[in-house]
Design an enzyme around this catalytic site. Structure first.
Site, PDB file in Angstrom:
ATOM      1  N   CYS A 174      -8.126  -8.305   3.960  1.00 46.99           N
ATOM      2  CA  CYS A 174      -6.951  -8.536   4.897  1.00 46.99           C
ATOM      3  C   CYS A 174      -7.769  -8.844   6.862  1.00 46.99           C
ATOM      4  O   CYS A 174      -9.083  -8.521   6.919  1.00 46.99           O
ATOM      5  CB  CYS A 174      -6.300  -7.315   5.618  1.00 46.99           C
ATOM      6  SG  CYS A 174      -5.770  -6.588   7.605  1.00 46.99           S
ATOM      7  N   GLY A 175      -7.060  -9.855   7.164  1.00 53.26           N
ATOM      8  CA  GLY A 175      -7.785 -10.849   8.733  1.00 53.26           C
ATOM      9  C   GLY A 175      -7.927  -9.993   9.387  1.00 53.26           C
ATOM     10  O   GLY A 175      -9.098  -9.906   9.770  1.00 53.26           O
ATOM     11  N   HIS A 176      -7.118  -9.346  10.261  1.00 56.10           N
ATOM     12  CA  HIS A 176      -6.717  -8.271  11.131  1.00 56.10           C
ATOM     13  C   HIS A 176      -7.728  -7.230  10.754  1.00 56.10           C
ATOM     14  O   HIS A 176      -8.601  -6.498  11.923  1.00 56.10           O
ATOM     15  CB  HIS A 176      -5.272  -7.863  11.085  1.00 56.10           C
ATOM     16  CG  HIS A 176      -4.390  -8.742  11.540  1.00 56.10           C
ATOM     17  ND1 HIS A 176      -4.873  -9.378  12.831  1.00 56.10           N
ATOM     18  CD2 HIS A 176      -3.407  -9.146  11.095  1.00 56.10           C
ATOM     19  CE1 HIS A 176      -3.712 -10.071  12.999  1.00 56.10           C
ATOM     20  NE2 HIS A 176      -2.600  -9.957  11.749  1.00 56.10           N
ATOM     21  N   CYS A 177      -8.182  -6.740   9.282  1.00 55.92           N
ATOM     22  CA  CYS A 177      -8.867  -5.431   9.447  1.00 55.92           C
ATOM     23  C   CYS A 177     -10.149  -6.201   9.301  1.00 55.92           C
ATOM     24  O   CYS A 177     -10.879  -5.544   9.769  1.00 55.92           O
ATOM     25  CB  CYS A 177      -9.003  -5.249   7.698  1.00 55.92           C
ATOM     26  SG  CYS A 177      -6.573  -4.686   7.438  1.00 55.92           S
TER      27      CYS A 177
END
Ligand SMILES: *[C@@H]1O[C@H](CO)[C@@H](O)[C@H](O)[C@H]1NC(C)=O
Length: 522
Positions: A49-52
Protein backbone atom coordinates in the site's frame (compact mmCIF):
# COMPACT_ATOMS: atom_id res chain seq x y z
CA UNK A 1 30.98 -21.08 5.58
CA UNK A 2 27.33 -21.94 5.81
CA UNK A 3 27.36 -21.41 9.55
CA UNK A 4 29.05 -18.08 9.13
CA UNK A 5 26.42 -16.89 6.63
CA UNK A 6 23.58 -17.98 8.86
CA UNK A 7 25.06 -16.24 11.85
CA UNK A 8 25.77 -13.12 9.86
CA UNK A 9 22.24 -12.99 8.50
CA UNK A 10 20.89 -13.62 11.95
CA UNK A 11 22.84 -10.66 13.25
CA UNK A 12 21.66 -8.42 10.46
CA UNK A 13 18.08 -9.47 11.17
CA UNK A 14 18.45 -8.73 14.86
CA UNK A 15 20.07 -5.36 14.18
CA UNK A 16 17.25 -4.31 11.88
CA UNK A 17 14.59 -5.43 14.33
CA UNK A 18 16.09 -3.59 17.28
CA UNK A 19 16.71 -0.43 15.24
CA UNK A 20 12.95 0.07 14.97
CA UNK A 21 10.88 1.38 17.84
CA UNK A 22 7.71 0.16 16.13
CA UNK A 23 6.60 -3.25 17.40
CA UNK A 24 5.44 -5.73 14.76
CA UNK A 25 2.50 -7.65 16.20
CA UNK A 26 0.85 -10.93 15.27
CA UNK A 27 -2.28 -12.65 16.51
CA UNK A 28 -0.14 -14.36 19.15
CA UNK A 29 1.39 -11.19 20.55
CA UNK A 30 -1.33 -8.59 19.95
CA UNK A 31 -3.53 -9.04 23.04
CA UNK A 32 -0.65 -9.14 25.52
CA UNK A 33 0.91 -6.07 23.98
CA UNK A 34 -2.32 -4.08 24.11
CA UNK A 35 -2.99 -5.09 27.70
CA UNK A 36 0.55 -4.52 28.95
CA UNK A 37 0.83 -1.01 27.52
CA UNK A 38 -1.52 1.75 28.68
CA UNK A 39 -1.52 3.61 25.40
CA UNK A 40 -0.81 2.11 21.98
CA UNK A 41 -1.17 3.44 18.46
CA UNK A 42 -1.60 0.51 16.07
CA UNK A 43 -1.22 0.68 12.30
CA UNK A 44 -2.97 -1.97 10.24
CA UNK A 45 -1.17 -2.04 6.91
CA UNK A 46 -0.37 -3.97 3.76
CA UNK A 47 3.17 -4.10 2.35
CA UNK A 48 2.01 -3.03 -1.14
CA UNK A 49 0.00 0.00 0.00
CA UNK A 50 1.43 3.30 -1.17
CA UNK A 51 0.00 5.42 1.65
CA UNK A 52 1.50 2.91 4.12
CA UNK A 53 4.93 3.27 2.53
CA UNK A 54 4.69 7.04 2.76
CA UNK A 55 3.74 6.77 6.41
CA UNK A 56 6.49 4.29 7.38
CA UNK A 57 9.42 6.69 7.99
CA UNK A 58 7.15 9.18 9.77
CA UNK A 59 5.78 6.38 11.92
CA UNK A 60 9.30 5.23 12.83
CA UNK A 61 10.30 8.77 13.81
CA UNK A 62 7.22 9.22 15.95
CA UNK A 63 7.79 5.87 17.66
CA UNK A 64 11.31 6.90 18.64
CA UNK A 65 10.16 10.24 20.04
CA UNK A 66 7.22 8.73 21.89
CA UNK A 67 9.25 5.88 23.41
CA UNK A 68 10.46 8.08 26.24
CA UNK A 69 6.87 9.05 27.08
CA UNK A 70 6.04 5.36 27.26
CA UNK A 71 3.63 5.57 24.34
CA UNK A 72 3.98 2.53 22.09
CA UNK A 73 3.57 2.34 18.34
CA UNK A 74 2.77 -0.99 16.74
CA UNK A 75 2.06 -2.31 13.27
CA UNK A 76 0.14 -5.30 11.97
CA UNK A 77 0.68 -6.69 8.48
CA UNK A 78 -2.86 -7.51 7.33
CA UNK A 79 -1.65 -9.73 4.50
CA UNK A 80 -0.20 -12.01 7.23
CA UNK A 81 -2.78 -11.41 9.96
CA UNK A 82 -6.06 -11.30 8.06
CA UNK A 83 -8.18 -12.51 11.00
CA UNK A 84 -6.73 -10.00 13.42
CA UNK A 85 -7.38 -7.16 10.98
CA UNK A 86 -10.91 -8.34 10.38
CA UNK A 87 -11.56 -8.45 14.13
CA UNK A 88 -10.79 -4.75 14.28
CA UNK A 89 -12.94 -3.89 11.28
CA UNK A 90 -10.08 -2.83 9.03
CA UNK A 91 -11.48 -1.76 5.65
CA UNK A 92 -8.63 0.14 4.07
CA UNK A 93 -4.89 0.68 4.48
CA UNK A 94 -3.48 2.11 6.51
CA UNK A 95 -5.99 2.06 9.36
CA UNK A 96 -4.71 3.63 12.57
CA UNK A 97 -6.33 3.02 15.92
CA UNK A 98 -5.61 4.18 19.44
CA UNK A 99 -5.83 1.44 22.08
CA UNK A 100 -6.20 2.04 25.80
CA UNK A 101 -6.33 -1.61 26.76
CA UNK A 102 -8.51 -3.93 24.71
CA UNK A 103 -11.85 -2.27 25.50
CA UNK A 104 -11.17 1.38 24.79
CA UNK A 105 -10.39 1.77 21.09
CA UNK A 106 -10.75 4.94 19.06
CA UNK A 107 -9.80 5.85 15.50
CA UNK A 108 -6.67 7.96 15.04
CA UNK A 109 -7.81 11.20 13.40
CA UNK A 110 -4.56 13.14 13.21
CA UNK A 111 -2.31 13.79 10.24
CA UNK A 112 0.18 11.18 9.04
CA UNK A 113 3.36 13.09 9.78
CA UNK A 114 5.76 12.44 12.66
CA UNK A 115 5.19 15.76 14.52
CA UNK A 116 1.41 15.38 14.18
CA UNK A 117 1.50 11.80 15.46
CA UNK A 118 3.66 12.85 18.41
CA UNK A 119 1.40 15.79 19.24
CA UNK A 120 -1.78 13.72 18.90
CA UNK A 121 -0.55 10.82 21.01
CA UNK A 122 0.90 13.10 23.66
CA UNK A 123 -2.52 14.68 24.03
CA UNK A 124 -4.04 11.22 24.32
CA UNK A 125 -1.65 10.37 27.14
CA UNK A 126 -2.55 13.37 29.30
CA UNK A 127 -5.72 13.76 31.34
CA UNK A 128 -8.27 15.79 29.36
CA UNK A 129 -7.49 18.76 31.62
CA UNK A 130 -4.05 19.22 33.20
CA UNK A 131 -4.09 20.94 36.57
CA UNK A 132 -1.71 23.92 36.44
CA UNK A 133 0.22 25.97 38.97
CA UNK A 134 2.33 29.09 38.59
CA UNK A 135 5.34 26.79 38.17
CA UNK A 136 3.88 24.78 35.31
CA UNK A 137 1.80 27.38 33.47
CA UNK A 138 4.63 28.92 31.42
CA UNK A 139 5.77 25.56 30.03
CA UNK A 140 2.21 24.53 29.35
CA UNK A 141 1.53 27.66 27.29
CA UNK A 142 4.05 26.52 24.69
CA UNK A 143 3.48 22.75 24.93
CA UNK A 144 1.59 22.85 21.63
CA UNK A 145 0.78 25.38 18.90
CA UNK A 146 -2.53 26.04 20.64
CA UNK A 147 -3.44 25.41 24.29
CA UNK A 148 -6.49 26.46 26.28
CA UNK A 149 -6.41 27.29 29.98
CA UNK A 150 -9.50 27.63 32.13
CA UNK A 151 -9.33 29.86 35.19
CA UNK A 152 -12.05 29.28 37.77
CA UNK A 153 -12.48 29.08 41.54
CA UNK A 154 -11.80 25.77 43.28
CA UNK A 155 -15.38 25.64 44.59
CA UNK A 156 -16.93 26.61 41.23
CA UNK A 157 -18.09 23.12 40.30
CA UNK A 158 -20.30 24.30 37.46
CA UNK A 159 -17.46 26.02 35.58
CA UNK A 160 -15.17 23.08 36.25
CA UNK A 161 -17.72 20.67 34.78
CA UNK A 162 -18.39 22.90 31.76
CA UNK A 163 -14.70 23.27 30.97
CA UNK A 164 -13.96 19.57 31.50
CA UNK A 165 -16.82 18.57 29.20
CA UNK A 166 -15.46 20.73 26.37
CA UNK A 167 -11.94 19.42 27.00
CA UNK A 168 -13.06 15.82 26.79
CA UNK A 169 -14.83 16.50 23.53
CA UNK A 170 -11.95 18.38 21.90
CA UNK A 171 -9.00 16.59 23.48
CA UNK A 172 -7.83 15.25 20.12
CA UNK A 173 -7.45 18.80 18.83
CA UNK A 174 -6.09 20.91 21.69
CA UNK A 175 -4.31 20.71 25.01
CA UNK A 176 -6.43 21.85 27.96
CA UNK A 177 -5.22 23.05 31.35
CA UNK A 178 -6.93 24.67 34.32
CA UNK A 179 -6.04 26.59 37.42
CA UNK A 180 -7.93 27.89 40.43
CA UNK A 181 -5.12 30.25 41.46
CA UNK A 182 -6.68 33.72 41.55
CA UNK A 183 -3.28 35.48 41.49
CA UNK A 184 -2.31 33.57 38.40
CA UNK A 185 -5.54 34.58 36.66
CA UNK A 186 -4.90 38.18 37.64
CA UNK A 187 -1.38 38.04 36.24
CA UNK A 188 -2.87 36.82 32.95
CA UNK A 189 -5.29 39.74 33.00
CA UNK A 190 -8.49 37.76 33.54
CA UNK A 191 -10.91 37.11 36.36
CA UNK A 192 -12.84 33.96 37.35
CA UNK A 193 -14.27 32.24 35.40
CA UNK A 194 -12.54 32.65 32.07
CA UNK A 195 -10.65 30.86 29.33
CA UNK A 196 -7.43 31.99 27.68
CA UNK A 197 -6.20 30.46 24.43
CA UNK A 198 -2.42 30.65 24.01
CA UNK A 199 -0.99 30.27 20.50
CA UNK A 200 2.42 30.32 18.88
CA UNK A 201 1.31 32.73 16.13
CA UNK A 202 -0.57 35.98 15.50
CA UNK A 203 -1.31 37.89 18.71
CA UNK A 204 -0.12 35.03 20.95
CA UNK A 205 -3.21 34.82 23.07
CA UNK A 206 -6.97 35.36 22.97
CA UNK A 207 -9.48 35.62 25.80
CA UNK A 208 -12.91 34.01 25.65
CA UNK A 209 -15.23 36.94 24.97
CA UNK A 210 -18.57 35.24 25.40
CA UNK A 211 -20.19 33.84 28.53
CA UNK A 212 -18.48 30.86 30.16
CA UNK A 213 -20.66 28.23 28.48
CA UNK A 214 -19.77 24.98 26.73
CA UNK A 215 -20.97 26.05 23.30
CA UNK A 216 -19.24 29.42 23.48
CA UNK A 217 -15.96 27.85 24.63
CA UNK A 218 -16.09 25.32 21.81
CA UNK A 219 -16.69 28.00 19.21
CA UNK A 220 -13.95 30.13 20.73
CA UNK A 221 -11.51 27.22 20.54
CA UNK A 222 -12.18 26.63 16.84
CA UNK A 223 -12.11 30.27 15.79
CA UNK A 224 -9.29 31.64 17.97
CA UNK A 225 -7.00 28.72 17.10
CA UNK A 226 -7.06 29.43 13.38
CA UNK A 227 -4.26 31.73 12.22
CA UNK A 228 -5.54 35.03 10.87
CA UNK A 229 -4.14 34.12 7.47
CA UNK A 230 -3.12 30.49 7.58
CA UNK A 231 -2.06 28.04 4.93
CA UNK A 232 -4.05 25.28 3.26
CA UNK A 233 -2.14 22.04 2.87
CA UNK A 234 -2.24 18.39 3.83
CA UNK A 235 -1.74 19.23 7.52
CA UNK A 236 -4.51 21.79 7.76
CA UNK A 237 -7.12 21.00 5.11
CA UNK A 238 -9.27 18.69 7.25
CA UNK A 239 -9.19 21.18 10.10
CA UNK A 240 -10.46 24.00 7.89
CA UNK A 241 -13.21 21.80 6.50
CA UNK A 242 -14.39 20.82 9.98
CA UNK A 243 -14.70 24.34 11.43
CA UNK A 244 -17.99 25.04 9.67
CA UNK A 245 -16.61 28.48 8.75
CA UNK A 246 -16.32 29.56 5.10
CA UNK A 247 -12.74 29.42 3.83
CA UNK A 248 -11.16 32.10 1.65
CA UNK A 249 -8.28 30.75 -0.46
CA UNK A 250 -5.43 32.89 -1.72
CA UNK A 251 -3.79 30.95 -4.58
CA UNK A 252 -0.29 31.89 -5.62
CA UNK A 253 2.72 30.13 -7.08
CA UNK A 254 5.47 31.85 -5.14
CA UNK A 255 6.16 32.19 -1.46
CA UNK A 256 6.97 35.91 -1.82
CA UNK A 257 3.66 36.64 -3.47
CA UNK A 258 1.77 34.59 -0.89
CA UNK A 259 3.46 36.62 1.83
CA UNK A 260 2.64 39.96 0.22
CA UNK A 261 -0.97 39.03 -0.55
CA UNK A 262 -1.38 37.67 2.93
CA UNK A 263 -0.11 40.98 4.37
CA UNK A 264 -2.41 42.94 2.08
CA UNK A 265 -5.47 40.89 3.08
CA UNK A 266 -4.75 40.71 6.80
CA UNK A 267 -7.00 43.68 7.63
CA UNK A 268 -9.85 42.01 5.74
CA UNK A 269 -9.22 38.74 7.59
CA UNK A 270 -9.15 40.62 10.88
CA UNK A 271 -12.46 42.28 10.16
CA UNK A 272 -14.19 38.99 9.32
CA UNK A 273 -12.47 36.83 11.91
CA UNK A 274 -14.81 34.04 12.98
CA UNK A 275 -17.05 34.57 9.93
CA UNK A 276 -14.54 33.75 7.18
CA UNK A 277 -11.16 32.02 7.57
CA UNK A 278 -8.32 33.15 5.29
CA UNK A 279 -5.51 30.97 4.04
CA UNK A 280 -2.91 30.97 1.30
CA UNK A 281 -2.46 27.90 -0.86
CA UNK A 282 0.54 26.92 -2.96
CA UNK A 283 -0.75 26.98 -6.54
CA UNK A 284 2.30 25.08 -7.76
CA UNK A 285 1.54 22.07 -5.58
CA UNK A 286 -2.23 22.30 -5.25
CA UNK A 287 -3.31 24.37 -8.26
CA UNK A 288 -5.73 21.65 -9.36
CA UNK A 289 -7.81 22.37 -6.27
CA UNK A 290 -8.78 25.69 -7.92
CA UNK A 291 -10.99 23.67 -10.28
CA UNK A 292 -13.03 22.51 -7.28
CA UNK A 293 -13.71 26.16 -6.52
CA UNK A 294 -14.80 26.88 -10.10
CA UNK A 295 -11.72 29.00 -10.76
CA UNK A 296 -10.02 28.84 -14.14
CA UNK A 297 -6.87 26.74 -13.89
CA UNK A 298 -3.38 28.17 -14.20
CA UNK A 299 -4.32 31.81 -13.79
CA UNK A 300 -2.60 33.09 -10.66
CA UNK A 301 -2.92 34.69 -8.25
CA UNK A 302 -6.54 33.80 -7.62
CA UNK A 303 -9.01 34.17 -4.79
CA UNK A 304 -12.14 32.22 -3.91
CA UNK A 305 -14.40 31.59 -0.94
CA UNK A 306 -15.78 28.15 -0.19
CA UNK A 307 -18.83 27.66 2.00
CA UNK A 308 -17.50 24.55 3.72
CA UNK A 309 -20.88 23.51 5.09
CA UNK A 310 -22.94 23.61 1.90
CA UNK A 311 -19.98 23.21 -0.44
CA UNK A 312 -20.83 26.35 -2.42
CA UNK A 313 -18.11 28.20 -4.29
CA UNK A 314 -17.62 31.93 -4.72
CA UNK A 315 -14.70 32.55 -7.09
CA UNK A 316 -13.40 36.11 -7.33
CA UNK A 317 -13.18 37.36 -10.92
CA UNK A 318 -9.75 36.25 -12.10
CA UNK A 319 -9.39 39.20 -14.44
CA UNK A 320 -9.67 41.66 -11.54
CA UNK A 321 -6.69 42.56 -9.41
CA UNK A 322 -6.45 41.19 -5.87
CA UNK A 323 -6.06 44.20 -3.59
CA UNK A 324 -7.07 45.04 -0.04
CA UNK A 325 -9.95 47.13 -1.46
CA UNK A 326 -11.25 44.70 -4.06
CA UNK A 327 -11.19 41.72 -1.69
CA UNK A 328 -12.59 43.77 1.16
CA UNK A 329 -15.64 44.57 -0.96
CA UNK A 330 -15.94 40.99 -2.26
CA UNK A 331 -15.80 39.44 1.21
CA UNK A 332 -18.22 42.01 2.63
CA UNK A 333 -20.67 41.23 -0.19
CA UNK A 334 -20.25 37.54 0.51
CA UNK A 335 -20.95 37.99 4.21
CA UNK A 336 -23.99 40.13 3.37
CA UNK A 337 -25.32 37.38 1.12
CA UNK A 338 -25.09 39.59 -1.97
CA UNK A 339 -23.05 37.17 -4.08
CA UNK A 340 -24.60 34.22 -5.88
CA UNK A 341 -22.58 31.02 -5.64
CA UNK A 342 -20.99 29.84 -8.87
CA UNK A 343 -22.69 26.68 -10.03
CA UNK A 344 -20.91 24.42 -12.47
CA UNK A 345 -23.44 22.63 -14.66
CA UNK A 346 -23.60 20.69 -17.88
CA UNK A 347 -26.30 21.95 -20.23
CA UNK A 348 -29.78 20.59 -19.54
CA UNK A 349 -30.22 17.55 -21.82
CA UNK A 350 -32.79 18.23 -24.54
CA UNK A 351 -34.20 14.73 -24.31
CA UNK A 352 -33.70 11.86 -21.91
CA UNK A 353 -32.23 9.09 -24.04
CA UNK A 354 -32.55 6.08 -21.72
CA UNK A 355 -34.52 4.97 -18.68
CA UNK A 356 -31.96 6.51 -16.30
CA UNK A 357 -32.78 10.20 -15.81
CA UNK A 358 -29.71 12.31 -16.53
CA UNK A 359 -29.46 15.03 -13.90
CA UNK A 360 -27.30 18.17 -14.21
CA UNK A 361 -26.74 20.87 -11.59
CA UNK A 362 -29.46 23.03 -13.14
CA UNK A 363 -32.07 20.24 -12.89
CA UNK A 364 -30.92 18.77 -9.59
CA UNK A 365 -33.64 20.40 -7.46
CA UNK A 366 -36.36 19.72 -10.00
CA UNK A 367 -35.58 16.00 -10.39
CA UNK A 368 -33.84 14.87 -7.22
CA UNK A 369 -35.86 17.00 -4.82
CA UNK A 370 -39.21 16.21 -6.51
CA UNK A 371 -41.28 15.67 -3.38
CA UNK A 372 -43.68 13.20 -4.98
CA UNK A 373 -41.03 10.62 -5.88
CA UNK A 374 -38.50 8.30 -4.34
CA UNK A 375 -35.35 9.22 -6.23
CA UNK A 376 -32.33 6.93 -6.47
CA UNK A 377 -29.36 8.89 -7.71
CA UNK A 378 -25.88 7.75 -8.68
CA UNK A 379 -23.02 10.25 -8.44
CA UNK A 380 -20.41 9.11 -10.94
CA UNK A 381 -17.24 10.23 -12.68
CA UNK A 382 -16.59 9.55 -16.37
CA UNK A 383 -13.19 7.98 -15.61
CA UNK A 384 -14.40 5.73 -12.78
CA UNK A 385 -14.12 2.04 -13.62
CA UNK A 386 -16.53 0.86 -10.93
CA UNK A 387 -19.12 3.28 -12.35
CA UNK A 388 -18.66 1.83 -15.84
CA UNK A 389 -19.09 -1.67 -14.46
CA UNK A 390 -22.32 -0.63 -12.78
CA UNK A 391 -23.77 1.21 -15.80
CA UNK A 392 -25.44 -1.74 -17.65
CA UNK A 393 -27.05 -3.01 -14.45
CA UNK A 394 -28.15 0.49 -13.51
CA UNK A 395 -29.80 0.82 -16.95
CA UNK A 396 -31.67 -2.45 -16.47
CA UNK A 397 -32.75 -1.36 -12.98
CA UNK A 398 -34.12 1.96 -14.26
CA UNK A 399 -35.83 0.18 -17.15
CA UNK A 400 -37.75 -2.10 -14.77
CA UNK A 401 -39.47 0.84 -13.04
CA UNK A 402 -40.29 2.48 -16.36
CA UNK A 403 -41.66 -0.70 -17.98
CA UNK A 404 -43.67 -1.67 -14.92
CA UNK A 405 -45.45 1.69 -14.82
CA UNK A 406 -43.77 2.85 -11.60
CA UNK A 407 -42.25 6.05 -13.01
CA UNK A 408 -44.72 8.23 -11.13
CA UNK A 409 -43.33 6.90 -7.84
CA UNK A 410 -39.68 6.01 -8.46
CA UNK A 411 -36.99 7.83 -10.45
CA UNK A 412 -33.63 6.23 -11.12
CA UNK A 413 -31.16 8.97 -11.94
CA UNK A 414 -27.47 9.72 -12.37
CA UNK A 415 -25.29 12.80 -12.33
CA UNK A 416 -21.72 13.34 -13.47
CA UNK A 417 -20.44 14.85 -10.25
CA UNK A 418 -17.21 16.03 -11.86
CA UNK A 419 -19.07 18.27 -14.31
CA UNK A 420 -21.89 19.41 -12.03
CA UNK A 421 -21.91 21.01 -8.59
CA UNK A 422 -24.08 18.96 -6.28
CA UNK A 423 -24.95 19.81 -2.70
CA UNK A 424 -23.87 16.38 -1.51
CA UNK A 425 -20.42 15.71 -0.12
CA UNK A 426 -19.10 12.97 -2.41
CA UNK A 427 -16.24 10.93 -0.95
CA UNK A 428 -15.89 8.34 -3.68
CA UNK A 429 -17.36 7.12 -6.94
CA UNK A 430 -19.85 5.75 -7.40
CA UNK A 431 -21.95 7.09 -4.52
CA UNK A 432 -25.61 6.07 -4.62
CA UNK A 433 -28.27 7.77 -2.52
CA UNK A 434 -32.00 7.57 -2.10
CA UNK A 435 -34.00 10.75 -1.62
CA UNK A 436 -37.40 9.63 -0.46
CA UNK A 437 -40.70 11.29 -1.35
CA UNK A 438 -42.00 13.69 1.29
CA UNK A 439 -38.66 13.98 3.09
CA UNK A 440 -35.77 15.19 1.00
CA UNK A 441 -33.62 16.32 3.90
CA UNK A 442 -32.29 12.92 4.98
CA UNK A 443 -31.04 10.93 1.98
CA UNK A 444 -29.90 7.38 2.68
CA UNK A 445 -26.54 6.34 1.23
CA UNK A 446 -26.47 2.88 -0.34
CA UNK A 447 -23.81 0.56 1.01
CA UNK A 448 -24.95 -2.84 -0.24
CA UNK A 449 -23.66 -4.89 -3.14
CA UNK A 450 -24.09 -3.37 -6.57
CA UNK A 451 -26.66 -5.91 -7.77
CA UNK A 452 -30.07 -5.19 -9.28
CA UNK A 453 -31.81 -7.33 -6.62
CA UNK A 454 -30.26 -5.47 -3.72
CA UNK A 455 -30.90 -2.06 -5.25
CA UNK A 456 -34.58 -2.94 -5.73
CA UNK A 457 -34.77 -4.01 -2.10
CA UNK A 458 -33.07 -0.79 -1.01
CA UNK A 459 -35.57 1.36 -2.93
CA UNK A 460 -38.47 -0.57 -1.42
CA UNK A 461 -37.18 -0.45 2.15
CA UNK A 462 -36.06 3.16 2.19
CA UNK A 463 -38.54 4.78 -0.19
CA UNK A 464 -41.73 6.43 1.02
CA UNK A 465 -43.85 4.55 -1.54
CA UNK A 466 -42.43 1.13 -0.68
CA UNK A 467 -42.78 -0.06 -4.27
CA UNK A 468 -40.82 -3.00 -5.58
CA UNK A 469 -40.04 -3.64 -9.22
CA UNK A 470 -40.05 -7.26 -10.36
CA UNK A 471 -36.64 -8.24 -11.64
CA UNK A 472 -37.96 -10.23 -14.62
CA UNK A 473 -34.67 -9.79 -16.48
CA UNK A 474 -33.08 -12.15 -14.04
CA UNK A 475 -36.05 -14.53 -13.75
CA UNK A 476 -36.07 -15.04 -17.50
CA UNK A 477 -32.36 -15.53 -17.84
CA UNK A 478 -31.06 -18.69 -19.43
CA UNK A 479 -28.72 -21.06 -17.56
CA UNK A 480 -25.63 -19.83 -19.39
CA UNK A 481 -26.47 -16.26 -18.59
CA UNK A 482 -27.15 -17.04 -14.99
CA UNK A 483 -23.76 -18.69 -14.65
CA UNK A 484 -22.23 -15.53 -16.04
CA UNK A 485 -24.30 -13.56 -13.58
CA UNK A 486 -23.08 -15.68 -10.71
CA UNK A 487 -19.51 -15.10 -11.71
CA UNK A 488 -20.24 -11.43 -11.94
CA UNK A 489 -21.92 -11.45 -8.54
CA UNK A 490 -18.82 -13.06 -7.05
CA UNK A 491 -16.55 -10.33 -8.40
CA UNK A 492 -19.07 -7.81 -7.26
CA UNK A 493 -18.99 -8.87 -3.65
CA UNK A 494 -15.21 -8.84 -3.72
CA UNK A 495 -15.26 -5.25 -4.88
CA UNK A 496 -18.35 -4.32 -2.93
CA UNK A 497 -16.67 -1.67 -0.88
CA UNK A 498 -14.46 -0.53 -3.70
CA UNK A 499 -14.95 2.97 -4.85
CA UNK A 500 -12.73 5.54 -6.40
CA UNK A 501 -11.67 8.66 -4.67
CA UNK A 502 -13.77 11.71 -5.35
CA UNK A 503 -11.36 14.31 -6.54
CA UNK A 504 -7.68 13.95 -7.22
CA UNK A 505 -7.27 17.65 -6.72
CA UNK A 506 -8.86 17.61 -3.29
CA UNK A 507 -6.95 14.41 -2.69
CA UNK A 508 -3.62 16.16 -3.12
CA UNK A 509 -4.53 18.74 -0.51
CA UNK A 510 -5.84 16.07 1.80
CA UNK A 511 -3.00 13.58 1.49
CA UNK A 512 -1.33 12.82 4.77
CA UNK A 513 -4.49 13.57 6.68
CA UNK A 514 -6.25 10.54 8.04
CA UNK A 515 -9.37 11.31 6.03
CA UNK A 516 -11.32 8.53 4.43
CA UNK A 517 -10.36 9.02 0.82
CA UNK A 518 -6.69 8.50 1.53
CA UNK A 519 -6.92 4.78 2.12
CA UNK A 520 -5.82 2.28 -0.44
CA UNK A 521 -8.52 -0.15 -1.35
CA UNK A 522 -8.51 -3.55 0.27
C1 LIG B 1 -11.96 20.39 38.82
O1 LIG B 1 -12.55 19.27 39.45
C2 LIG B 1 -11.66 18.19 39.68
C3 LIG B 1 -12.48 17.05 40.22
O2 LIG B 1 -13.21 17.43 41.34
C4 LIG B 1 -10.55 18.64 40.60
O3 LIG B 1 -9.64 17.56 40.82
C5 LIG B 1 -9.82 19.81 39.99
O4 LIG B 1 -8.86 20.32 40.88
C6 LIG B 1 -10.80 20.94 39.63
N1 LIG B 1 -10.08 21.96 38.85
C7 LIG B 1 -9.77 23.15 39.33
C8 LIG B 1 -8.98 24.04 38.42
O5 LIG B 1 -10.10 23.54 40.41
Amino acid sequence: MRTFTTVALGLVGAAVASASDVSSLTKDTFSDFINENDLVLAEFFAPWCGHCKALAPEYEDAATTLKEKNIKLAKIDCTEEADLCQTYGVEGYPTLKVFRGSDNISPYTGARKAPAIVSYMTKQSLPAVSLLTKDTLEDFKTADKVVLVGYFAADDKASNTTFTTVAEKLRDNYLFGASSDADLAKAEGVSFPSVVLYKSFDEGKSVLPEPFEAEAIEKFATTASIPLVGEVGPETYAGYMSTGIPLAYIFSETEEERASLSAALKPVAEKHRGAVSFATIDAKAFGAHAGNLNLKPEQWPAFAIQDTVNNKKYPFDQDSEITTESISKFVQDFVDGKIEPSIKSEPIPETQEGPVQVVVAKTYDQIVLDDSKDVLIEFYAPWCGHCKALAPKYDILAGLYVKQGLSDKVTVAKVDATANDVPDEIQGFPTIKLYKAGDKSNPVTYSGSRSIEDLIKFIKENGAHGVEAVNDEEAGSKPAESAAKQAEAATESATEKAEETASEATEAVKTATAGEGTHDEL
